[in-house]
Design a protein around this motif. Sequence first.
Motif, PDB file in Angstrom:
ATOM      1  N   HIS A  10       0.825  -1.219   0.000  1.00 44.51           N
ATOM      2  CA  HIS A  10       0.000   0.000   0.000  1.00 44.51           C
ATOM      3  C   HIS A  10       0.859   1.269   0.000  1.00 44.51           C
ATOM      4  N   LYS A  26      -3.820   4.457   6.406  1.00 42.00           N
ATOM      5  CA  LYS A  26      -5.048   3.938   6.994  1.00 42.00           C
ATOM      6  C   LYS A  26      -5.909   5.087   7.521  1.00 42.00           C
ATOM      7  N   TRP A  58      -7.870   1.544   3.700  1.00 40.58           N
ATOM      8  CA  TRP A  58      -6.714   2.163   3.050  1.00 40.58           C
ATOM      9  C   TRP A  58      -7.201   3.259   2.099  1.00 40.58           C
TER      10      TRP A  58
END
Length: 235
Positions: free
Chosen positions: A50, A55, A128
Amino acid sequence: MILLLIVLSVLGFAVLNVFAKNKLQTGLSLVLGLVFVASVVALMANLTYHFGMEKETTAKTTPLVSSADNENFDLLLYQPLGDGTEKIYLYKTDADQEEPKQTGTDKVTNVVETGADSAQLETKTTRWVYKSDLSRFLFGIADNDGQYVSRTNTFSLPDSWEVLSVDQAKKLASLAKEQADTIKTQGQAYVQEKMQAALMADPTMDEAAQKAKIAELTEAYQKEAMAKLLEEAKK
């Protein structure tokens, strides 16, 4: 965009290597080669780790009503899974709701807290998201913006609420039905005995006071009787 960058860098690198006639063209081909490698690494880092994302946690609080009809106390129900360490909670957020909603099992943590002033459910969901518009522009083709990470459900309940499994709730209802006549008979005897003692202690008690006392004693006995049934249902 990152895929387009990869394709263009590969094409540019290939063309310049084939037709390179001077150092400038050779150097440019090397730059395009580095762009290709960096783009592939960045794309893989985005898909795997990611890269370019962070987050984000959002919270939602919803009032709760009893998961099942019971005159004596409000209930929050759950269904144990497997060996019982994991549970699905069944809850209602509206009195007109016919069927309870249920918590999920995919990376979900459920917490039950007591001592609250009112019953409510706080749901925190983590996903995410891209850190910037540039990251979204580069890696948006991966379609992972808003990808689900985890969820925590916190049930905050007053002390008057009970938390029972579906089987325990069914057992409680069955016990209440089976012992309804016995509870009624014993309740009448209990109220009569206590009223006699109350009248002996205060012979001047008027009719209104007697009715209030009877209602108080009846409620007290019903709570005591249901507490015993509840204890038996939990066994």
